[in-house]
Write a protein that holds these residues in place. Structure first.
Motif, PDB file in Angstrom:
ATOM      1  N   LYS A 199       0.843  -1.208   0.000  1.00  0.00           N
ATOM      2  CA  LYS A 199       0.000   0.000   0.000  1.00  0.00           C
ATOM      3  C   LYS A 199       0.873   1.250   0.000  1.00  0.00           C
ATOM      4  O   LYS A 199       0.500   2.296  -0.496  1.00  0.00           O
ATOM      5  N   PHE A 200       2.059   1.125   0.630  1.00  0.00           N
ATOM      6  CA  PHE A 200       2.998   2.250   0.685  1.00  0.00           C
ATOM      7  C   PHE A 200       4.010   2.195  -0.471  1.00  0.00           C
ATOM      8  O   PHE A 200       5.095   2.754  -0.391  1.00  0.00           O
ATOM      9  N   GLN A 201       3.625   1.460  -1.536  1.00  0.00           N
ATOM     10  CA  GLN A 201       4.482   1.339  -2.728  1.00  0.00           C
ATOM     11  C   GLN A 201       5.845   0.743  -2.395  1.00  0.00           C
ATOM     12  O   GLN A 201       6.853   1.077  -2.997  1.00  0.00           O
ATOM     13  N   PHE A 236       2.430  -8.935  -7.197  1.00  0.00           N
ATOM     14  CA  PHE A 236       1.232  -8.610  -6.383  1.00  0.00           C
ATOM     15  C   PHE A 236       0.488  -7.371  -6.899  1.00  0.00           C
ATOM     16  O   PHE A 236       0.096  -6.506  -6.119  1.00  0.00           O
ATOM     17  N   ASP A 237       0.322  -7.317  -8.213  1.00  0.00           N
ATOM     18  CA  ASP A 237      -0.290  -6.108  -8.781  1.00  0.00           C
ATOM     19  C   ASP A 237      -1.666  -6.373  -9.387  1.00  0.00           C
ATOM     20  O   ASP A 237      -2.160  -5.600 -10.197  1.00  0.00           O
ATOM     21  N   LYS A 238      -2.277  -7.526  -9.010  1.00  0.00           N
ATOM     22  CA  LYS A 238      -3.611  -7.821  -9.548  1.00  0.00           C
ATOM     23  C   LYS A 238      -4.677  -7.204  -8.641  1.00  0.00           C
ATOM     24  O   LYS A 238      -4.818  -7.611  -7.482  1.00  0.00           O
ATOM     25  N   GLY A 239      -5.384  -6.244  -9.137  1.00  0.00           N
ATOM     26  CA  GLY A 239      -6.488  -5.633  -8.392  1.00  0.00           C
ATOM     27  C   GLY A 239      -6.024  -4.712  -7.283  1.00  0.00           C
ATOM     28  O   GLY A 239      -4.835  -4.432  -7.123  1.00  0.00           O
ATOM     29  N   LYS A 240      -7.048  -4.213  -6.536  1.00  0.00           N
ATOM     30  CA  LYS A 240      -6.762  -3.266  -5.445  1.00  0.00           C
ATOM     31  C   LYS A 240      -7.045  -3.939  -4.102  1.00  0.00           C
ATOM     32  O   LYS A 240      -8.089  -4.584  -3.946  1.00  0.00           O
ATOM     33  N   VAL A 241      -6.119  -3.761  -3.157  1.00  0.00           N
ATOM     34  CA  VAL A 241      -6.378  -4.296  -1.810  1.00  0.00           C
ATOM     35  C   VAL A 241      -7.256  -3.294  -1.064  1.00  0.00           C
ATOM     36  O   VAL A 241      -6.878  -2.134  -0.898  1.00  0.00           O
ATOM     37  N   LEU A 242      -8.435  -3.751  -0.621  1.00  0.00           N
ATOM     38  CA  LEU A 242      -9.353  -2.837   0.091  1.00  0.00           C
ATOM     39  C   LEU A 242      -9.311  -3.037   1.605  1.00  0.00           C
ATOM     40  O   LEU A 242      -9.764  -2.185   2.366  1.00  0.00           O
ATOM     41  N   GLY A 243      -8.814  -4.198   2.019  1.00  0.00           N
ATOM     42  CA  GLY A 243      -8.767  -4.426   3.465  1.00  0.00           C
ATOM     43  C   GLY A 243      -7.872  -5.602   3.803  1.00  0.00           C
ATOM     44  O   GLY A 243      -7.735  -6.538   3.021  1.00  0.00           O
ATOM     45  N   LEU A 244      -7.239  -5.492   4.985  1.00  0.00           N
ATOM     46  CA  LEU A 244      -6.394  -6.587   5.470  1.00  0.00           C
ATOM     47  C   LEU A 244      -6.798  -6.895   6.903  1.00  0.00           C
ATOM     48  O   LEU A 244      -6.915  -5.976   7.725  1.00  0.00           O
TER      49      LEU A 244
END
Ligand code: SF4
Length: 354
Positions: free
Chosen positions: A13-15, A69-77
């Motif tokens: 998330k922090f690139q 790990f670039d498939k889609g967007k992570v919305l929550g962990l």
């Protein structure tokens, strides 16, 4: 495993893309900090090091499979949300990773470290992720599809399932029903399995409570404990009864032989006499071999007079829930529930040798 994967996706998330070695270092560091002597390895022949290495292997396979790990967007962990099942009950939504793959296609990812792969049919019945998808549907406005994805890390495999709206509504109803059943339960019988050896409730569990009470007693107090005394007395009497029954049977048989030999049907004692008679009894084929006999009884028009409901079998089917619940409800008015107390003796493997 969960924390290492959470760290990997949090950094993303922090690139920041962690290197595999950094993920493994993070994992090993957590392993060192969290390992303690209370952790028991149940499987014989394997030790802590085997499990630690398994974790490294799972993470390595996962990393190599999904990098970068670039498939889609992570919305929550590791979410900490709740969904209202109804006005009264909430369900904790702890999603390992929530992803939006395409616009409106949501993915609920769950990591599993177990050493077996479940059948698809089992995953299609799984409640946990399906209930999470209720929360996704309620929370996000643009949901076209929710995919339930299990990562079986030991096999580097993804298993996927989906639910229809109807299935989710049914699941919600059934979950509330299950909660109501649990809340109205009055009896909590102990269910003894191999796992009891690691259970923390043993000191208050009905199955082990007495053992915990007596094992701290001094020998004298131990032998004077009412429970210990009663069991010992009961076991002694049972032994005596067993011996007496064997003796009784021997004398009975000798008495019959005597009556036959002397050709008498009454044998006299001092103030008591024994009648020895023979009678003829009929033996029919066992229950599972009676098809022909039953057919004949029906043919003779005797079935209604002779056939009887096998209440033992009926009770078994009701107890094992082998009958439809509507049938059980209709039969309920004919059932009188009674509790029978049973005492069974068995070897005490926790013997403290007093
Ligand atoms: S020891 Fe624990 S797991 Fe075993 S029956 Fe008792 S409460 Fe259940």
């Amino acid at each position: 495993m969960h924390e290492a994967l959470e760290k990997l996706y949090t950094d993303l998330k922090f690139q920041k893309l962690m290197k595999l070695n950094d993920v493994l270092d993070f994992y090993n560091d957590l392993w060192q900090k969290n390992w303690n002597d209370a952790i028991v390895i149940v499987k014989k022949g394997y030790d802590k090091e085997n499990y630690r290495k398994m974790g490294e292997k799972f993470l390595t396979d996962y990393y190599n499979h999904y990098k970068p790990f670039d498939k889609g967007k992570v919305l929550g962990l590791e979410t900490t949300e709740f969904i209202d099942l109804d006005d009264k009950y909430k369900f904790h939504v702890r999603i390992d990773r929530l992803n939006e793959a395409d616009d409106g296609v949501y993915e609920i990812h769950d990591y599993k470290t177990g050493g077996y792969l479940p059948e698809q049919a089992r995953l299609d019945e799984d409640r946990q992720l399906a209930l999470y998808s209720l929360w996704v549907l309620k929370t996000f406005g643009n949901v076209k599809k929710v995919k339930l994805i299990w990562h079986y890390l030991a096999f580097d495999k993804e298993l996927v399932s989906e639910r229809t709206q109807d299935q989710l509504m049914k699941l919600r109803r059934e979950t509330i029903k299950a909660i109501n059943k649990i809340e109205s339960a009055k009896d909590f019988p102990s269910v003894v399995t191999k796992l009891c050896d690691w259970c923390q409730f043993r000191p208050i569990c009905p199955h082990f409570k007495h053992l915990y009470k007596i094992e701290t007693l001094e020998p004298k107090e131990y032998l004077e404990d009412s429970g210990v005394k009663l069991v010992n007395e009961y076991a002694e009497l049972q032994e005596k009864i067993k011996g007496l029954s064997e003796e009784l049977e021997k004398v009975r048989q000798t008495l019959i032989d005597f009556a036959k030999k002397e050709d008498v049907d009454v044998v006299f004692g001092s103030d008591i006499k024994a009648s020895v008679n023979s009678y003829e009894s009929f033996k029919f084929p066992p229950k599972n071999e009676r098809t022909e006999l039953n057919e004949m009884i029906k043919k003779l028009g005797l079935w209604n007079d002779l056939a009887m409901v096998d209440t033992y079998e009926l009770a078994k089917k009701i107890k094992n829930k082998e009958l439809h619940e509507d049938f059980i409800r209709l039969l309920d008015k004919f059932i009188k529930k009674e509790k029978t107390d049973i005492v069974r003796l068995s070897k005490n493997n926790n013997n403290n040798n007093y």
